[in-house]
Design an enzyme around this catalytic site. Structure first.
Site, short mmCIF file in Angstrom:
data_model
loop_
_atom_site.label_atom_id
_atom_site.label_comp_id
_atom_site.label_asym_id
_atom_site.label_seq_id
_atom_site.Cartn_x
_atom_site.Cartn_y
_atom_site.Cartn_z
N HIS A 17 7.51 -100.23 -10.42
CA HIS A 17 7.19 -98.88 -9.73
C HIS A 17 7.39 -97.80 -10.77
CE1 HIS A 17 8.43 -100.53 -5.72
NE2 HIS A 17 7.34 -100.48 -5.74
N LYS A 41 7.45 -103.14 8.30
CA LYS A 41 8.42 -104.01 7.95
C LYS A 41 9.73 -103.36 7.96
CE LYS A 41 6.61 -103.13 3.49
NZ LYS A 41 6.03 -103.63 2.17
P1 ADP Z 1 3.24 -100.57 -0.30
O1 ADP Z 1 4.44 -101.02 0.52
O2 ADP Z 1 2.45 -99.39 -0.18
O3 ADP Z 1 2.59 -101.31 -1.20
P2 ADP Z 1 5.23 -100.71 -2.62
O4 ADP Z 1 6.66 -99.99 -2.92
O5 ADP Z 1 5.28 -102.07 -2.54
O6 ADP Z 1 4.52 -100.07 -1.62
O7 ADP Z 1 4.41 -100.23 -4.06
C1 ADP Z 1 3.97 -98.85 -4.19
C2 ADP Z 1 2.88 -98.68 -5.40
O8 ADP Z 1 3.44 -99.31 -6.41
C3 ADP Z 1 1.75 -99.62 -5.05
O9 ADP Z 1 0.64 -99.06 -5.58
C4 ADP Z 1 2.12 -100.99 -5.72
O10 ADP Z 1 0.76 -101.54 -6.08
C5 ADP Z 1 2.72 -100.57 -6.82
N1 ADP Z 1 3.29 -101.47 -7.61
C6 ADP Z 1 4.52 -102.21 -7.01
N2 ADP Z 1 4.85 -103.17 -7.76
C7 ADP Z 1 4.35 -103.03 -8.90
C8 ADP Z 1 4.35 -103.72 -10.24
N3 ADP Z 1 5.24 -104.56 -10.45
N4 ADP Z 1 3.66 -103.27 -11.06
C9 ADP Z 1 2.65 -102.60 -10.71
N5 ADP Z 1 2.59 -101.72 -9.65
C10 ADP Z 1 3.24 -102.16 -8.61
#
Ligand code: ADP
Length: 164
Positions: A17, A41
């Site tokens: 992130h 979730k």
């Molecule tokens: P969501 O549940 O909306 O997917 P997340 O917290 O999992 O929320 O992710 C938020 C954003 O960060 C999303 O755009 C996701 O694709 C991006 N993201 C999460 N992990 C990574 C990573 N390892 N590399 C790049 N982007 C990421």
């Protein structure tokens, strides 16, 4: 002045992130990291905790603001005067869902564009849920999350195992 929104659950924030937020902060004048309040979730961390971890992790980036949000993302974007939604793409597996979301959001509000940033190769396998799983199995999560978040995850794991 272009404002971008990075929406997500951030339960909790990982180095993946942070990578995307940092890159977005170089591309746009202002970045709002929008933390989803109500998750389908069951989250490990409350929205205030998730916001606090993000604040601590990116405190040195000046043009980034962290906020909680609920409801329709395009509505929130409109309220905050944001023209861009930034999402990270890890692998092909992210693509279909992201494509669907971006088309839907564009239909709801054609003035908001979704921009995808590809992750750096060292983060491409990283997700909040994988980090929690590794932690629960006793693995070292320090390469995946900021130090302050690592401590909180370990604490939460201890609390959860005491509840069982
Ligand atoms: P969501 O549940 O909306 O997917 P997340 O917290 O999992 O929320 O992710 C938020 C954003 O960060 C999303 O755009 C996701 O694709 C991006 N993201 C999460 N992990 C990574 C990573 N390892 N590399 C790049 N982007 C990421």
């Amino acid at each position: 002045m272009i404002t971008a929104i990075c929406p997500g659950s951030f339960d909790p924030v990982t180095l993946g992130h942070i990578d995307i937020i940092k890159r977005a902060s170089k591309l746009f004048d202002r970045v709002i990291v929008a933390v989803l309040v109500n998750l389908d979730k069951k989250p490990w961390f409350t929205v205030d905790e998730r916001i606090d971890f993000l604040r601590k992790s990116i405190k040195d980036i000046k043009n980034v603001e962290i906020a909680g949000f609920d409801g329709l993302l395009v509505e929130y974007a409109k309220q905050r005067n944001a023209a861009v939604i930034v999402r990270g793409l890890r692998a092909v597996s992210d693509f279909e869902y992201e494509f669907q979301m971006s088309l839907t959001n564009n239909k709801l509000n054609p003035n908001v564009e979704t921009v995808f940033l590809t992750t750096s190769s060292e983060n491409m396998y990283l997700s909040s849920s994988i980090v929690k799983q590794v932690g629960m199995l006793g693995g070292d999560i320090s390469p995946f999350v900021p130090e302050c978040v690592r401590e909180e995850i370990l604490l939460r794991i201890k609390q959860r195992s005491n509840l069982k």
